[in-house]
Every structure is written in structure tokens, then in C-alpha cells.
Design an enzyme around this catalytic site. Structure first.
Site, PDB file in Angstrom:
ATOM      1  N   CYS A   1       0.822  -1.216   0.000  1.00 29.46           N
ATOM      2  CA  CYS A   1       0.000   0.000   0.000  1.00 29.46           C
ATOM      3  C   CYS A   1       0.859   1.270   0.000  1.00 29.46           C
ATOM      4  O   CYS A   1       0.541   2.245  -0.690  1.00 29.46           O
ATOM      5  CB  CYS A   1      -0.978   0.003   1.167  1.00 29.46           C
TER       6      CYS A   1
ATOM      7  N   GLY B   1      27.781 -14.300  21.542  1.00 32.22           N
ATOM      8  CA  GLY B   1      27.013 -13.121  21.928  1.00 32.22           C
ATOM      9  C   GLY B   1      25.589 -13.517  22.230  1.00 32.22           C
ATOM     10  O   GLY B   1      25.141 -14.628  21.900  1.00 32.22           O
TER      11      GLY B   1
ATOM     12  N   SER C   1      21.423 -13.464  21.989  1.00 30.81           N
ATOM     13  CA  SER C   1      20.510 -13.469  20.844  1.00 30.81           C
ATOM     14  C   SER C   1      20.263 -12.038  20.392  1.00 30.81           C
ATOM     15  O   SER C   1      20.055 -11.139  21.218  1.00 30.81           O
ATOM     16  CB  SER C   1      19.179 -14.120  21.224  1.00 30.81           C
ATOM     17  N   GLY C   2      20.284 -11.838  19.068  1.00 29.17           N
ATOM     18  CA  GLY C   2      20.044 -10.504  18.525  1.00 29.17           C
ATOM     19  C   GLY C   2      21.271  -9.622  18.495  1.00 29.17           C
ATOM     20  O   GLY C   2      21.166  -8.431  18.195  1.00 29.17           O
ATOM     21  N   SER C   3      22.434 -10.204  18.780  1.00 24.54           N
ATOM     22  CA  SER C   3      23.657  -9.383  18.810  1.00 24.54           C
ATOM     23  C   SER C   3      24.262  -9.185  17.423  1.00 24.54           C
ATOM     24  O   SER C   3      25.205  -8.412  17.259  1.00 24.54           O
ATOM     25  CB  SER C   3      24.690 -10.021  19.744  1.00 24.54           C
TER      26      SER C   3
ATOM     27  N   LYS D   1      25.154 -11.967  15.217  1.00 25.15           N
ATOM     28  CA  LYS D   1      26.055 -13.057  14.814  1.00 25.15           C
ATOM     29  C   LYS D   1      25.683 -13.621  13.441  1.00 25.15           C
ATOM     30  O   LYS D   1      26.532 -13.743  12.554  1.00 25.15           O
ATOM     31  CB  LYS D   1      26.019 -14.170  15.869  1.00 25.15           C
ATOM     32  N   SER D   2      24.408 -13.987  13.264  1.00 26.37           N
ATOM     33  CA  SER D   2      23.973 -14.569  11.990  1.00 26.37           C
ATOM     34  C   SER D   2      24.055 -13.549  10.866  1.00 26.37           C
ATOM     35  O   SER D   2      24.380 -13.897   9.718  1.00 26.37           O
ATOM     36  CB  SER D   2      22.548 -15.111  12.115  1.00 26.37           C
TER      37      SER D   2
END
Length: 720
Positions: free
Chosen positions: A19, A519, A521-523, A525-526
Site C-alpha cells: 500500500c 554473543g 541473541s540478537g547481537s 552473529k547470523s
């Protein structure tokens, strides 16, 4: 009615999340530019949740507009020189974040365009608008340097080359149809002869001979009909190969950003769109090359048979045209909504099947069913609305045809009474009329098919217009040139226009080094790992392999050198060996496969299976445990030609003892650079370098002993 401006350049959204960019496309069209929604989605960083106001502002700036975003109240509409049009952010139906384009304000009414084409351009009272408006308004005006741009979209004419390639097949189809029609015409004249000549003159022998000849003709007609239908099926299949496989090929070449910002159902629903295009193309070919010819030939024959009756037939054609035009807009709008609703439904079904374990664990079967039930009801409602319009149009056409037949018989009877026409001629004209009306109706009935195909083609275009990630050629195509140090310098990355997921990250890896990235989660790394295989491009900074910038490395070459194993690995339907051979290096032998499985500690599990490496696996290897799936994908990575292996939580499904043995096996590989991404800090102890990420920043780096001694963030992670 003067309140509505016919010059409004309306653009409808294609998918649920479109939209915002559809509103921006309307503003651009107002100033003379034509752009695809796919192009605008890419610039605005549209994701599954839609487009942010910041994304629209940034995109408009890039396209040559001065923009201003404000937060206001309804007094804004009392300003006499209010710059129009502008984009308003609203909450539609109390739960849907949405955008409108405001075009005109007059008295207590606002003229606006809703990109949802079931609504379109409407007049809304200020009171109703105030209930939906969040107060955010985006004003846009072209800069002095602005130049309108016109992006070319492929129309249905772009499929003509596909049709030309099948010219021999099409000629045979047309030839078969012409022979069928010719036999039908002969049969009609036989009727005239029976009534006017054979019965009055008692010509029994001639009648028998002609009847037997006609029977032979009708046998051939049945053969030609079979041949025509069979060849049409082949034509449909060949077009499917060109269009549907072309779509699949393009899907495989698209960047990860495309899949991250679209629902699976929206992508899959395009296959049914492609089928509508194929149906329309096949029908168009027959109508253009056959029906038009038959209409002309039959028109001449009917005119010779009776000019007065033929002129009466022609007089009804404008009525057919009026009926077509009356339904044109409705068909386009209803088609679009049916396709959108189908995409939403497909997404939910696919999502629930993939997540069935979670659905059952949460005891939420009924809740998820109700969601699909609601979406299915919406799809049926929109499908029924289209069918209702189509059936109504067909009924009106039938009424017109029936009235024409009555008029032909009425006027024809009067001509017979006045000896201007024989009974046989009237009956033959009436029989031949069907062969004139049928192809004529085929041509007329192309309208809804072509409209459906045009909408479907527009939806396909929004995928085809997304550029392949391999389109731009890159100079470095020999993966052996990448063997050397890996460097990431001052890298920043953010998803869309949000905050940085990685901020000023710098590090160096030497060949065959073993490191762990740790680290919370959410740091990031991936995200860091996906930048190394160029799933995403860095926002700023530079990544190099052996001093070669990643933007200069061919992506196929890079992914041959670097293999990424995600936390949730995917197993494809097929044998275990088929899965292990995916992306493997050249001339791999079964002994190599067994060795890789031994290193990945999955060999014993496979050998216990009845068919061992030939054991069949279903979709995503559901017969395997999570740990088994992870070890198979680790073995698959070991069989690849990659010199750099990235394991993103790839041992999270293993028990501590098995994980230790597996990690030891990987760390002992002398000719591989291995990057572990891990929550379990026990893995970090076994590598000679550790990168510690916190909120997207590289806060510490060193060996396990060095970081413990420093007693910083890593030390806190160990202690927690």
C-alpha cells in the site's frame, strides 16, 4: 460529480504489503513518472510488515523529490494553499496500518485514493477520515532538477516470441479447426438440399449417397476435433515450460532480500497467475488466427444466403460491445482481489503446515483453523464475486443471442411468406448463424480472459522486475584466488531503514583459522555470517577475501569458497545420498561420502537404516531427529569444495558429549577455515580465536584464556 477528478492516476497495490509504495507510485504518476512497485519496494526497503514512512521519504528523495513529513491534526485541512496530493498514514478498520493519497479537499469532504482497488478513488467525510488518520502526512514536491522517468513493463505482447516458436503447432491447430468448420458448413447445406430439393423431387438415391458421404465427413470431423484438442493441450504444455519454468528459474536467481520481504504464499500464488496467462494466450491465438477468419468467411456466406438477415445480425454487435465495456473495470478489480486473497490463504496454509508441531504443542489447532477459515471464506467471497459478474455477463449475452435467433426466425419467416427466401435457405441460414456467432462470441469472451491475464501478468512482472542477484557480472570468477586472509573493516549493516544490526565491525582471519563468534541473541552473529557469503550487501565498510573486495567476487564463486550451514538446516525429499551430494565438489566417491559422515558422526545412524545411504527422506527429513538433520548438513558442507565453513548454531541439537566429539573433529581439519556461531561457550574454548558481539558491536576479541583474564563482557557471559 465534478468533485471527482478524472485525471487522477490510480495505482493499485499488488500484494498486502504494497500500500505504501502504491501510494508513492500514484504521486510519481501525478508528476509524470511511471515506476514498478517492485522497484519502489526495493528502494523503500519494504518488508512483510509493509513500508515505513521513513522508507517512503527516503525513496522520494532518491527519485528527485523534496519531502516533508509532519504530524498534524484535522486543522491541516483548513489551510487554503494545502499542497496536494500528499500521502496520509491511517489505521484502517481499526487494526490495519495503511496509506491513502489525498487529492482534493472540498467543504466537509476529502477526495482520496485507497491503493486497495476494492475501494479505489472515493469521497470520504472529514469525520470518517479523522477516525482513521494517525496525523502523519507526507508532502512531496519535485525538485527543480526532477526529470520524469518511464520504466518499461512487459505487456502480454512480450509473449509473442513464445507463440512464434510454436508456429507449426498453431498452424496445425488452425488447419484442424478450419476442416471441422468446413464439414459443419457442408452439413448445413445438406439440410437446405433436403428441404428444398431432395424431398420435393423424391430423390431417394441421391439423398442416400449424400447422407453416406456426410457420415464419412462427420467421422473425419470427430478425428479433427480430437487432433485439435490434443494439439491445444500440447501448446498449453509448451507455454507452461516457457512461462512457469521461466518464473521458477528467475525465483532461484533472486537475492535473499526478496525472500526476506515476501510471504511464501505470495510467491507461490504466481503459479496460478501464470496458468491464467497461458489460457489467455492459447485462446487469443485461436481467436486471432482462426475465429477472426471464420467470422469473415461465415459473414460472406451468410450475406450471400440472405443480406437482410445478415444485416440484422450485424446490428446486434454494438449491444455486445456495450456489455463488454460495462464489465471491463469490474473484471479487472475482482480479478486482482481474488488473486491477492489466494496469496494470503496460501501463505497461511504453508505457514501452518510448516509449523504444525508448534500448533499442536500449543493446543492451538482451532485457533489456527479459524484464521484459515476466515481467509478461505474471504477467498470464496471474492471468487464468487468474480463468478457472479462473469455469469451475469454471460447471461446477458445469452439473452442477446436468444433475441437475435427469434428476430432471425421472425424476419426470415416473413421473407419466406413473401417468396423472398425458401424454407431451406432460412433453416440453413439459422444453422450457419451458429458457426458465425460461436467464433464471434469466442472473440468477445477474450475480454475477461485477457483482463485476467493482464492482471496476472502485472503480478508476475512485479517478480520479474526484481533483478537477479547474478545480473551484474563480477570480475573474479576463480575461487582459488580467494585463498588467503579474510578481512572485515568498519562494516555497518542495517535491515531496511532501522537501526544498525552491525556497527563498525572489524576483524581479520588467517587461512585455516578456527574461530567462534559469541554473543546474546540478537547481537548480530547470523547477520555477520550472511554478509560473508553476500546474502546481503554491507551498508558501509568493506569485506575482502585475499585482499579482493567482496563486491568484485562472483557470487557463485564466493559461495563455492564459503559454505554457510544455518541453525535450522533443510533436508530435501530424496535419498540421504542425494542430499549429501547437493553442491558437492567434483568427482566425489562413496568413500568420500562415508568419510564426511564419519567426521560428522552421522555414519553409524545411517548404516543402521535398512537402505543406508539409499534411505528415502521426506520433505525436510521429518523422519530424522533435529540432531541427525544437523549432522547430515554438516557432512554435506564437508563434501563441498568450500575452504571456509560457517556453522551457525549447527550443533545446537546435539548432546554435550556428541557435540564435543564433532567440534573436535572439525577443529582438527587442517585445510579449512571454520567459523562457529554459538551460544554454548564450550565450543569457544576449543577454537584459537573468539569474537564477542554485543548489540551489533564487536566488543572483545581473543583466545578463551585472554578473554577470561580480561574479565570483560565474555567473562560475564561465562559466569551467567
Amino acid at each position: 460529480m465534478a468533485f471527482f477528478n478524472k485525471n487522477i492516476k490510480y495505482v493499485s497495490q499488488i500484494d498486502e504489503a504494497d500500500c505504501g509504495v502504491a501510494c508513492l507510485a500514484m504521486i510519481l504518476k501525478h508528476y509524470g513518472s511511471t515506476t514498478s512497485l517492485a522497484y519502489l519496494r526495493n528502494l523503500a526497503k519494504t518488508d512483510n510488515e509493509g513500508t515505513t514512512a521513513l522508507g517512503l521519504v527516503k525513496t522520494a528523495n532518491k527519485l528527485g523529490f523534496d519531502t516533508k513529513a509532519i504530524k498534524a491534526d484535522m486543522s491541516l485541512f483548513d489551510v487554503s494553499d494545502l499542497p496536494l496530493p500528499f500521502i496520509a498514514h491511517v489505521v484502517k478498520d481499526e487494526n490495519l496500518l495503511h496509506y491513502y493519497v489525498v487529492y482534493k479537499v472540498k467543504g466537509n469532504n476529502i477526495l482520496l485514493a485507497d491503493p486497495d482497488d476494492t475501494v479505489g478513488v472515493i469521497k470520504m467525510t472529514k469525520e470518517n477520515f479523522a477516525k482513521e488518520w494517525t496525523g502523519v502526512a507526507l508532502f512531496m514536491a519535485p525538485k527543480p532538477t526532477y526529470q520524469p522517468t518511464k520504466q518499461k513493463k512487459s505487456s502480454l505482447f512480450s509473449f509473442i516470441p513464445n507463440m512464434v516458436q510454436q508456429k507449426k503447432l498453431i498452424i496445425n491447430i488452425i488447419l484442424a479447426a478450419l476442416l471441422i468448420t468446413l464439414i459443419s458448413i457442408v452439413g448445413s447445406y445438406f439440410l437446405q438440399g433436403v428441404i428444398d430439393t431432395y424431398i420435393p423431387n423424391n430423390m431417394r438415391n441421391t439423398l442416400a449417397i449424400i447422407a453416406l458421404g456426410l457420415i464419412v465427413f462427420y467421422i473425419f470431423q470427430a478425428i479433427f476435433t480430437y487432433a485439435q484438442n490434443f494439439l491445444l493441450a500440447i501448446l498449453g504444455q509448451r507455454l507452461s515450460i516457457e512461462i512457469i519454468l521461466g518464473y521458477i528459474r528467475h525465483i532461484f536467481d533472486l537475492p535473499m532480500e526478496f525472500f526476506a520481504t515476501r510471504k511464501v504464499g505470495e510467491i507461490v500464488s504466481r503459479f496460478s497467475d501464470a496458468s491464467k496467462i497461458i489460457d489467455a494466450l492459447a485462446s487469443t491465438v485461436i481467436s486471432m488466427f482462426l475465429d477472426v477468419g471464420i467470422v469473415v468467411i461465415m459473414g460472406i456466406i451468410l450475406a450471400i444466403q440472405s443480406l437482410k438477415l445478415f444485416l440484422l445480425t450485424i446490428a446486434t454487435l454494438p449491444i455486445y460491445l456495450v456489455v463488454i465495456l460495462a464489465f471491463a473495470k469490474a473484471f479487472e478489480r475482482l480479478n486482482q482481489k481474488e488473486m491477492e486473497s489466494n496469496a494470503v490463504l496460501n501463505s497461511s496454509i504453508i505457514e501452518d503446515i510448516h509449523g504444525i508441531e508448534t500448533v499442536k504443542a500449543l493446543n492451538s489447532e482451532e485457533q489456527r483453523y479459524q484464521k484459515i477459515d476466515s481467509e478461505f471464506a474471504d477467498f470464496l467471497k471474492k471468487g464468487l464475486a468474480y463468478t457472479k459478474a462473469d455469469v451475469l455477463q454471460q447471461a446477458i449475452k445469452l439473452v442477446i443471442q436468444s433475441l437475435l435467433n427469434v428476430l432471425i426466425l421472425w424476419v426470415g419467416a416473413l421473407l419466406v411468406i413473401h417468396n423472398n427466401l425458401s424454407i431451406g435457405q432460412l433453416m440453413t441460414f439459422n444453422a450457419l448463424l451458429a458457426y458465425f456467432i460461436e467464433p464471434l462470441q469466442n472473440i468477445i469472451n477474450l475480454q475477461p480472459k485477457l483482463q485476467s491475464a493482464r492482471v496476472a501478468n502485472n503480478r508476475l512482472n512485479e517478480v520479474f522486475l526484481v533483478e537477479s542477484e547474478f545480473k551484474k557480472s563480477r570480475a573474479l570468477t576463480d575461487y582459488r584466488q580467494l585463498q588467503g586472509p579474510i578481512s572485515m573493516q568498519h562494516v555497518n549493516y542495517r535491515y531496511g531503514y532501522g537501526k544498525n544490526a552491525l556497527e563498525d565491525v572489524s576483524f581479520n582471519l588467517v587461512p585455516n583459522e578456527k574461530i567462534t563468534i559469541v554473543g546474546m541473541s540478537g547481537s548480530g552473529k547470523s547477520t555477520l555470517a550472511k554478509l560473508l557469503i553476500n546474502f546481503f550487501d554491507v551498508t558501509s565498510g568493506e569485506i575482502t577475501f585475499n585482499q579482493q573486495p567482496i563486491k568484485m567476487i562472483d557470487k557463485h564463486t564466493l559461495r563455492k569458497f564459503v559454505n554457510y550451514v544455518p541453525q535450522d538446516p533443510y533436508i530435501f525429499a530424496g535419498t540421504i545420498e542425494d542430499n549429501l551430494r547437493l553442491g558437492n565438489r567434483a568427482q566425489i566417491e562413496l568413500a568420500d561420502i562415508r568419510q564426511a559422515c564419519k567426521l560428522a558422526l552421522i555414519d553409524t545412524d545411517i548404516e543402521r537404516m535398512p537402505l543406508q545411504y539409499n534411505s528415502l527422506l521426506d520433505e525436510n527429513g521429518n523422519v530424522l531427529s533435529g540432531g541427525q538433520r544437523q549432522r547430515i548438513t554438516i557432512a554435506r558442507a564437508l563434501l563441498s569444495p568450500a575452504k571456509v565453513l560457517i556453522f551457525d548454531e549447527s550443533t545446537s541439537g546435539l548432546d554435550a558429549v556428541t557435540e564435543k566429539k564433532l567440534v573436535d573433529n572439525l577443529v582438527n581439519l587442517k585445510d579449512k577455515t571454520i567459523i562457529f556461531i554459538a551460544h554454548r561457550l564450550a565450543i569457544a574454548k576449543r577454537t584459537n580465536n573468539i569474537l564477542v558481539l554485543h548489540q551489533g558491536k564487536l566488543v572483545e576479541q581473543g583466545t578463551h584464556a585472554e578473554l577470561i583474564q580480561k574479565q570483560g563482557y565474555y567473562y560475564d557471559l561465562i559466569q551467567s
